[in-house]
Design an enzyme around this catalytic site. Structure first.
Site, short mmCIF file in Angstrom:
data_model
loop_
_atom_site.label_atom_id
_atom_site.label_comp_id
_atom_site.label_asym_id
_atom_site.label_seq_id
_atom_site.Cartn_x
_atom_site.Cartn_y
_atom_site.Cartn_z
N GLY A 285 0.82 -1.21 0.00
CA GLY A 285 0.00 0.00 0.00
C GLY A 285 0.85 1.25 0.00
N PRO A 286 0.23 2.40 -0.20
CA PRO A 286 0.96 3.67 -0.21
C PRO A 286 1.61 3.94 1.13
CG PRO A 286 -1.28 3.93 -1.08
CD PRO A 286 -1.20 2.58 -0.46
N GLY B 236 2.41 5.42 4.70
CA GLY B 236 1.62 6.04 5.75
C GLY B 236 0.25 5.46 5.97
N GLY C 222 -0.46 2.47 7.26
CA GLY C 222 -0.58 1.65 8.47
C GLY C 222 -0.07 0.24 8.35
N LYS C 223 0.82 -0.03 7.41
CA LYS C 223 1.33 -1.40 7.23
C LYS C 223 2.16 -1.83 8.44
CE LYS C 223 3.36 -0.24 3.38
NZ LYS C 223 2.87 1.14 3.25
N THR C 224 3.09 -0.98 8.86
CA THR C 224 3.91 -1.31 10.02
C THR C 224 3.08 -1.34 11.30
OG1 THR C 224 5.78 -0.24 8.91
CG2 THR C 224 6.02 -0.71 11.25
N GLU D 170 -6.03 33.42 -9.79
CA GLU D 170 -6.80 32.56 -8.89
C GLU D 170 -8.30 32.74 -9.11
OE1 GLU D 170 -5.44 30.29 -7.27
OE2 GLU D 170 -3.36 30.92 -7.41
N HIS E 206 -9.38 30.56 -12.01
CA HIS E 206 -9.62 29.16 -11.61
C HIS E 206 -10.99 29.01 -10.96
CE1 HIS E 206 -5.76 27.49 -12.55
NE2 HIS E 206 -5.09 28.32 -11.77
#
Length: 659
Positions: free
Chosen positions: A236-237, A239, A241-243, A460, A463
């Protein structure tokens, strides 16, 4: 009454360094006590010595030729004289008769000897004059051995450092350099993380919970003929939460948990990585059932055979080969489960990814709006808030944020509140924290000329105007012309997070992105370099439409995207030069069409564009309410419930367009 063991002082452990220290102290002591500095020997001069000679006080003179020093021994009668009373008594000496009363440094030996001889003849003295040389055996020995001792000491220190520490355990000595550096976790003391501390990630959490259940109650599954999986790969990307999931497994599983990083196998010595893999699995098998967690496994699991242009021995490949053998080869043990984490699954070796090694690949995705709310609940526990925060509102304001990003938002909000001398954290502090993380630090003191400020304001406003008028463009949340980070102005939008995107939606987004440059063209009839990030974004979008998603009629239903990443190492494009020219032409046509469309829209609403820009120049920051006052209600407005959520369950995110 029982005696408390904690009150007993711990006895110091014996160390071999104590012996070295005692030997050094003894050597220094012998050197010190054996020297003349501890006696009452006094320094004298040549003229005083001549006077002592004429008075008949000197019994013997020993001339040390190699040190240009003379030792003077007095007679028994002279020691009784008042002039020599300072040197008459020796406080401590191992050999009193060998200790001189005076010592002096002479210059030229011949002159010194002639002066003594003349005085002896004139006064008819029987003073003994001897010549000698001195050598400090202990000092010379120390000086000769010192370089070798220093070199050996430095070598031992470096070897201990390279082998993983100064301890005496595995990896602590040079002979243990091939030992595993994995840390063995004790669930009672080392980690307190449990599955309750992991918010969101329901699917991934269910998978790893089942692995823990395998180890706790294996009979429940093996009785039906099932086998415990060999390994699970968390992908996964960064940050997400894998660890953290692995830490929760360590806290929940009542089995030994070995944790280490992929880089821990890498060492400067050949063969160390494979040796550490063997030792790691040997330790795990001895304590089976057990779990091994390898974080950032791509450090050793990268696909073999790529980028090895030298043809030399590849230490990383040897380590990977050993890992493959240990996970599924002859003599493997099924009671050891391997967990691994990476955000680069595309570069991993196919042999590592196959079933039987990593039976399960668990994708840990970015959290959705419900999971972000749960993550906020976890990270807000230690934070002192001034009010009951609307967590649904915070979750809506942070789509696309990972769990680590949300933790950073909570921490930044607390820091901002402390900086403002507040007693508690408020809702505005969280919004400021989101702006700070997404847009960067405000630079209110940046010097901007009035002309540049006007250009930024119209840019701005362009946009905001175009995005307000287009159905599929993201609606505005906030616009500022206060510089943030590297941008001179920033705009926050709430784009829908779509699983599939259609061509008209992508074109509307491109048109809104080009609204800034189009506004400069409409108002000033000039363009500037301020649209760099806009042009970069639309060029990437247009190229993706043509070459990746097959959304162009001229190129057709083709894609030149390679999900395996093999083309990154190639030197040729997967299409011909004629096709390359067509691609470049179609990309240019696509972008120019949307630019012309944006110019036409702004020409039609030029008066409202000007009014919006003037208000932006006046306030520096405007919000959605300001646009509604100028343009009225947005014609494509979505319906929201009482909490502000879209009824269609489409969530939105603020994304800055940096200039």
């Amino acid at each position: 009454m029982t005696k408390d063991n904690n009150t007993n002082p711990k006895k110091p452990k014996f160390s071999s360094w104590w012996i070295y220290g005692i030997i050094a102290i003894l050597l220094l002591g012998f050197q010190y006590f054996g020297s003349s500095t501890f006696s009452s020997t006094k320094k004298t001069t040549t003229s005083e010595l001549q006077e002592y000679l004429r008075n008949g006080d000197v019994a013997k003179i020993v001339i040390i030729t190699n040190t240009r020093q003379a030792k003077v021994y007095l007679t028994e009668e002279a020691l009784k004289k008042k002039v020599h009373q300072d040197v008459a008594h020796q406080p401590f000496s191992l050999n009193p008769g060998a200790t001189p009363q005076y010592v002096l440094d002479y210059g030229d030996l011949q002159i010194f000897q002639n002066e003594i001889t003349e005085i002896k003849k004139e006064n008819n003295l029987d003073t003994i004059v001897e010549f000698s040389t001195e050598s400090n055996v202990l000092g010379d020995l120390l000086l000769s051995l010192l370089p070798f001792v220093v070199i050996i000491g430095i070598w031992i220190y470096l070897m201990r450092r390279m082998s993983g520490g100064a301890g005496g355990g595995a990896g602590g000595q040079i002979f243990n350099i091939g030992k595993s550096k994995a840390k063995l976790f004790d669930e009672k003391t080392d980690t307190r993380t449990s599955f309750k501390d992991v918010a969101g990630l329901e699917g991934a959490k269910e998978e790893v919970e089942e692995i823990v259940e395998f180890l706790k109650h294996p009979d429940k599954y093996t009785s039906l003929g099932g086998k415990i999986p060999k390994g699970a790969l968390l992908v996964g990307p960064p940050g997400t939460g894998k660890t953290l999931l692995a830490k929760a497994v360590a806290g929940e599983a009542k089995v030994p948990f070995f944790s280490l990083s992929g880089s821990d196998f890498v060492e400067m010595f050949v063969g160390v990585g494979a040796s550490r893999v063997r030792d790691l699995f040997k330790q795990a098998k001895d304590k089976a059932p057990a779990i091994i967690f390898i974080d950032e496994i791509d450090a050793i699991g990268r696909a073999r055979g790529k980028n090895n242009f030298t043809g030399s021995n590849d230490e990383r490949e040897n380590t990977l080969n050993q890992l493959l053998t240990e996970m599924d080869g002859f003599g493997t043990n099924t009671n050891v489960i391997v967990l691994a984490a990476t955000n680069r699954a595309d570069v991993l070796d196919k042999a590592l990814m196959r079933a039987g090694r990593f039976d399960r690949q668990i994708y840990v995705d970015l959290p959705d709006i419900r999971e972000r709310k749960e993550i906020f609940e976890v990270h807000l526990r230690p934070i002192k808030t001034a009010e009951t925060l609307d967590l649904d509102f915070l979750a809506r304001q942070t789509p696309g944020f990972s769990g680590a990003d949300i933790a950073n938002v909570c921490n930044e909000a607390a820091l901002i509140a402390a900086r403002k001398e507040k007693k508690a954290v408020t809702k505005q502090d969280f919004l400021d924290a989101v702006d700070r993380i997404v847009g960067g630090l405000e630079k209110k003191n940046k010097i901007i000329t009035p002309g540049e400020k006007k250009t930024i304001a119209y840019h701005e406003a362009g946009h905001a105007t175009v995005s307000w008028m287009l159905e599929h463009a993201a609606p505005l949340v906030k616009v500022t012309i206060v510089p943030r980070g590297q941008s001179l102005g920033a705009a926050w939008y709430l784009p829908e997070e779509r699983l599939i995107v259609r061509p008209d939606q992508m074109k509307d987004e491109m048109c809104a992105t080009l609204g800034g440059r189009a506004a400069e063209k409409v108002i000033f009839n000039k363009i500037s370099t301020g649209a760099l990030s806009d042009l970069e974004k639309v060029t990437k979008q247009a190229r993706a439409m043509v070459t990746i998603y097959g959304l162009n009629d001229k190129i057709g239903n083709l894609t030149y995207y390679d999900s395996s990443g093999q083309t990154d190492y190639g030197f040729s494009k997967p299409y011909s030069e004629d096709t390359a020219q067509k691609i470049d032409k179609e990309i240019s046509i696509l972008i120019e069409e949307q630019y012309v469309r944006a110019v036409a829209l702004l020409e039609k609403h030029k008066d409202k564009l000007t009014e919006l820009a003037e208000r932006l120049l006046e306030k520096e920051v405007i919000f959605k309410d300001d646009l509604e006052k100028i343009f009225g209600k947005r014609p494509f407005e979505k319906e929201f419930d009482e909490k502000g959520q879209e009824i269609q369950d489409e969530e939105t995110t603020p994304t800055p367009l940096e200039k």
